[in-house]
Design an enzyme around this catalytic site. Structure first.
Site, PDB file in Angstrom:
ATOM      1  CB  SER A   1     -13.845  -5.168  -0.184  1.00 58.71           C
ATOM      2  OG  SER A   1     -12.625  -4.591  -0.575  1.00 58.71           O
TER       3      SER A   1
ATOM      4  NE  ARG B   1     -12.399  -4.295  -4.512  1.00 60.97           N
ATOM      5  CZ  ARG B   1     -11.210  -4.532  -3.937  1.00 60.97           C
ATOM      6  NH1 ARG B   1     -10.610  -3.559  -3.309  1.00 60.97           N
ATOM      7  NH2 ARG B   1     -10.643  -5.719  -4.010  1.00 60.97           N
ATOM      8  N   GLY B   2     -17.289   0.110  -1.179  1.00 61.17           N
ATOM      9  CA  GLY B   2     -18.067   1.342  -1.106  1.00 61.17           C
ATOM     10  C   GLY B   2     -19.334   1.348  -1.921  1.00 61.17           C
ATOM     11  CG  PHE B   3     -21.558  -0.482  -5.917  1.00 60.56           C
ATOM     12  CD1 PHE B   3     -21.363   0.346  -7.016  1.00 60.56           C
ATOM     13  CD2 PHE B   3     -22.765  -1.183  -5.830  1.00 60.56           C
ATOM     14  CE1 PHE B   3     -22.338   0.467  -8.002  1.00 60.56           C
ATOM     15  CE2 PHE B   3     -23.741  -1.071  -6.809  1.00 60.56           C
ATOM     16  CZ  PHE B   3     -23.521  -0.238  -7.899  1.00 60.56           C
TER      17      PHE B   3
ATOM     18  CE1 TYR C   1      -3.051  -3.005   0.340  1.00 59.30           C
ATOM     19  CE2 TYR C   1      -3.319  -2.542   2.668  1.00 59.30           C
ATOM     20  CZ  TYR C   1      -3.615  -3.309   1.559  1.00 59.30           C
ATOM     21  OH  TYR C   1      -4.471  -4.378   1.684  1.00 59.30           O
TER      22      TYR C   1
ATOM     23  N   GLY D   1     -23.710   3.290  -4.013  1.00 60.37           N
ATOM     24  CA  GLY D   1     -24.356   2.929  -5.257  1.00 60.37           C
ATOM     25  C   GLY D   1     -23.637   3.460  -6.477  1.00 60.37           C
TER      26      GLY D   1
END
Length: 356
Positions: free
Chosen positions: A222, A226-228, A75, A232
């Site tokens: 995740s 991954r935030g979706f 990272y 959305g």
């Protein structure tokens, strides 16, 4: 109910006492029931965030009771471990946390290369110890499996590092069930870190049962897609250059996959929580041996993630959630390059190893 936490010492002390500690695996490691993924703080999802803000966030997490910090040498590369090390040193917080880091992915000529060679294992560990500015890594993962090197060879060097006191516990990331078994036969594996969320469930058939049979903890990364599952399709529309989610098939099919988010969001509204909290709560409900590590770079998102621990789901609600994101509904692979996942983590037999 949506839980909001203001960053003051009294409320943080109260929240810290509310976040349970759990045994991760059967080797003795105890961590907070939810961890903090630090990857996004130094890039990956775009530009690195301001260091003072990220140190503040790490301190806030620890003071709130989230003490299981997840990083990796890749990272940044390297800058994420340096950041975590600085945050712990500034706050004198080393003894309060459990640090998990990883090795095994190198960037060579702009491309990722996976390495499990014994000499590399040792040099990577010593470099991580220096960057983190610590004497011992609490949990050291093989980040990806080198399919050119028998897993027994990689594990043999890790076992030596444990015996030398440089590593306390060993983990694997994105490893198949057979790889886990072979590794565990050399030295006990404490945790396996694989992607697991409402729309990523491919590990449930073999990997989860294998871990439970062997007494290995499960660390989902995740867990909010991954935030979706929190935002959305708007998230996919606003990704900046340098955010590797732009290359991910599911984000490239965001318009098709928006139905998943809409259904989760609708159910969250009925339950009085956010979509992110609901998706994260589903992961928590997989069992006491499951410790998700949602990542964030925002204090308000971190506080919402803590709130997921208070969201209770019935068996019927769990099934309803799962129906929203079945494999028939979700379009696109979970990873841009599935070659670097557990599906392809098989290594040669030990008998084939000739050394360097």
């Amino acid at each position: 109910m949506l839980i909001r936490i203001r960053a003051n010492s009294n409320l943080q002390t109260k929240m810290a006492s509310m976040i349970p500690k759990v045994k991760l695996g059967s080797q003795g490691l105890v961590v907070s029931a939810q961890g903090l993924g630090c990857m996004g703080m130094t890039g990956s999802y775009g530009l690195p965030k301001p260091e003072p803000d990220m140190i503040k966030l790490i301190h806030h997490a620890i003071n709130s009771g989230v003490t299981f910090l997840d990083t990796s040498d890749v990272y940044g590369p390297h800058t994420n471990e340096i950041l975590v090390g600085k945050a712990l040193k500034e706050g004198g917080l080393r003894e309060k946390v459990q640090i998990a880091t990883k090795f095994g992915i190198q960037w060579i000529d702009g491309k990722p290369d996976v390495c499990g060679d014994p000499a590399y294992v040792r040099s990577a560990c010593e470099a991580s110890l220096k960057r983190l500015d610590i004497d011992c890594i609490d949990l050291y993962y093989v980040h990806r499996i080198d399919i050119r090197v028998p897993i027994e060879v990689t594990m043999g060097e890790l076992k030596k590092l444990v015996e030398e006191g440089k590593v306390k516990y060993i983990g694997l990331s994105e490893a198949s069930a057979s790889t886990i078994r072979r590794a565990h036969a050399v030295h006990p594996i404490t945790a396996v870190q694989n992607e697991w969320s409402l729309w990523t469930r491919d590990l449930e058939d073999e990997i989860v049962p294998t871990c439970r049979e062997l007494g290995i903890g499960i660390v989902p990364y995740s867990p909010i897609g991954r935030g979706f599952l929190a935002v959305g399709p708007k998230l996919a529309e606003n990704l900046i250059e340098g955010d590797f989610r732009k290359s991910m098939p599911r984000f490239q099919n965001a318009e098709h996959n928006k139905t998943v988010f809409e259904r989760v969001n609708s159910m969250a509204a009925r339950k009085g929580c956010t979509a992110a909290q609901l998706a994260l709560a589903w992961v928590h409900h997989q069992g006491n041996d499951v410790v998700p590590i949602p990542g964030t770079t925002k204090l308000e998102n971190f506080d919402q993630n803590i709130g997921a621990l208070s969201v209770k789901l019935t068996v019927e609600e769990m099934a309803e959630l799962e129906s929203f994101a079945s494999s028939e509904i979700v379009k696109g692979e979970r990873h841009a390059n599935m070659r670097h996942t557990w599906i392809n983590s098989e290594t040669p037999p030990l008998s084939s190893w000739k050394g360097n």
